[in-house]
Design an enzyme around this catalytic site. Structure first.
Site, short mmCIF file in Angstrom:
data_model
loop_
_atom_site.label_atom_id
_atom_site.label_comp_id
_atom_site.label_asym_id
_atom_site.label_seq_id
_atom_site.Cartn_x
_atom_site.Cartn_y
_atom_site.Cartn_z
N HIS A 122 0.81 -1.22 0.00
CA HIS A 122 0.00 0.00 0.00
C HIS A 122 0.85 1.28 0.00
O HIS A 122 0.31 2.37 -0.23
CB HIS A 122 -0.94 0.03 1.21
CG HIS A 122 -1.99 -1.03 1.19
ND1 HIS A 122 -2.81 -1.24 0.12
CD2 HIS A 122 -2.33 -1.97 2.13
CE1 HIS A 122 -3.63 -2.24 0.39
NE2 HIS A 122 -3.36 -2.71 1.60
N ASP A 159 -3.40 -10.46 -2.31
CA ASP A 159 -3.95 -9.90 -1.07
C ASP A 159 -5.38 -9.44 -1.32
O ASP A 159 -5.72 -9.01 -2.43
CB ASP A 159 -3.08 -8.72 -0.64
CG ASP A 159 -3.40 -8.21 0.75
OD1 ASP A 159 -2.64 -8.51 1.68
OD2 ASP A 159 -4.40 -7.47 0.90
N HIS A 161 -6.87 -6.81 -0.28
CA HIS A 161 -6.91 -5.37 -0.53
C HIS A 161 -6.06 -5.02 -1.75
O HIS A 161 -4.98 -5.60 -1.94
CB HIS A 161 -6.40 -4.59 0.68
CG HIS A 161 -7.17 -4.84 1.94
ND1 HIS A 161 -6.79 -5.80 2.87
CD2 HIS A 161 -8.31 -4.28 2.41
CE1 HIS A 161 -7.65 -5.80 3.87
NE2 HIS A 161 -8.59 -4.91 3.61
N ASP A 243 -5.34 -12.49 3.52
CA ASP A 243 -6.56 -11.95 4.12
C ASP A 243 -7.80 -12.16 3.26
O ASP A 243 -8.88 -11.70 3.64
CB ASP A 243 -6.39 -10.47 4.50
CG ASP A 243 -5.60 -9.67 3.48
OD1 ASP A 243 -5.23 -10.22 2.42
OD2 ASP A 243 -5.32 -8.49 3.76
#
Length: 308
Positions: A122, A159, A161, A243
């Site tokens: 990120h 992931d 996200h 996740d």
């Protein structure tokens, strides 16, 4: 050949506030799960500023050092914190992906897994966010291109996200293909299929909430694998976040451990076809400790099998 496990105890000194999902216990559980595996265990070196300026400006690095607290935590954004050990942890995490890239490209190991934190996908060019300080996967890609002279590299990020930071850092890099699958809608809100990069070098795979591994497998088979084969990267970098697991508290995808095993196996098979099996994987998210540990172990078991 063998799989390298690259980590450092400094990554346990990045301490977040009580109740924060990105906590020391994450890495402890992953390392415990990997203890029985026959891995080449490597101590992560400390990255240098000259490494990190491949992707981040020096002023950004200086600003993080200036913000480092002597005690407790400092908050950088709504959910990203630093403690006194965070800079060393982040530089070790960056050093791990650099070492992994050197070892894989040098033929010392078949592939490598970097068990590190803070995570990286990120962090944008000059913005820490989403628990991340440095863009580790993007750093590995630029290191391979600039220092090892590769013509093409690919990053695959599963992931839950969206890897907005990796996308930002490699948006203008025509030699890097960035592929990410992510739940949508979900924080950080990026990752639309229309986001394609400056050189048609970005492929986003949005997945709806409550979808399962079956939808993921279909999307990867139809879109991700053909794109990788067409691009022919000389190194495959994996942003391995766990996740998307059905037990994770921060998202609503319903993958199982077998889904992470499957996607890892398929990616390794493609890497065997097109780039001599050269894979560098780096830990990203995963916030249910048991699901994280089990999924990471399955991922690394597939890396081990591929390296034989």
């Amino acid at each position: 050949m063998i799989t390298a496990l690259i980590t450092h105890a400094d990554c346990l000194t990045h301490v977040t506030p009580a109740g924060h999902p990105e906590r020391v216990a994450r890495l402890e559980h992953v390392l415990h799960a990997l203890e029985p595996l026959d891995l080449l265990r490597v101590t992560a070196p400390m990255a240098e500023d000259s490494d990190l300026t491949l992707i981040h400006p020096q002023a950004y690095l200086d600003g993080l050092r200036k913000a480092l607290p002597d005690t407790g935590n400092v908050q950088l954004d709504s959910d990203t914190y630093m403690s006194p050990g965070s800079i060393n942890a982040a530089y070790r995490a960056a050093g791990a992906v650099l070492k992994a890239t050197d070892m894989v490209l040098g033929g010392d190991v078949g592939n490598a897994f970097c068990a590190i934190r803070p995570p990286g996908h990120h962090a944008e060019t000059a913005t820490p966010m989403g628990f991340c300080l440095f863009g580790n996967a993007a750093l590995a890609a630029k290191h391979a291109l600039e220092r090892h002279g590769l013509a093409r590299v690919a990053v695959v990020d599963f992931d839950v996200h969206h890897g907005n930071g990796t996308q930002d850092l490699l948006w203008n890099e025509s030699r890097a293909l960035t592929i990410t699958s992510q739940q949508m809608p979900l924080w950080p809100g990026t990752g639309e299929a229309s986001e394609r990069g400056a050189h048609d070098n970005v492929l986003n795979i949005p997945l709806p909430p409550q979808s399962t591994g079956a939808e993921m497998r279909a999307a990867y088979t139809a879109q991700v694998f053909p794109r990788l084969r067409a691009f022919q990267p000389e190194l495959l970098i994996i942003s391995a976040g766990f996740d998307a697991h059905q037990d994770d508290p921060l998202a609503q995808l319903n993958w199982t451990v077998d889904d992470f095993r499957w996607v890892t196996r398929e990616l390794c098979q493609i890497a065997a076809e097109i780039c001599g099996g050269r894979v560098v994987s780096t830990l990203e998210g995963g916030y249910d400790l048991t699901a994280l540990a089990n999924s990471a172990k399955a991922h690394v078991e597939e890396l081990l099998e591929a390296a034989k």
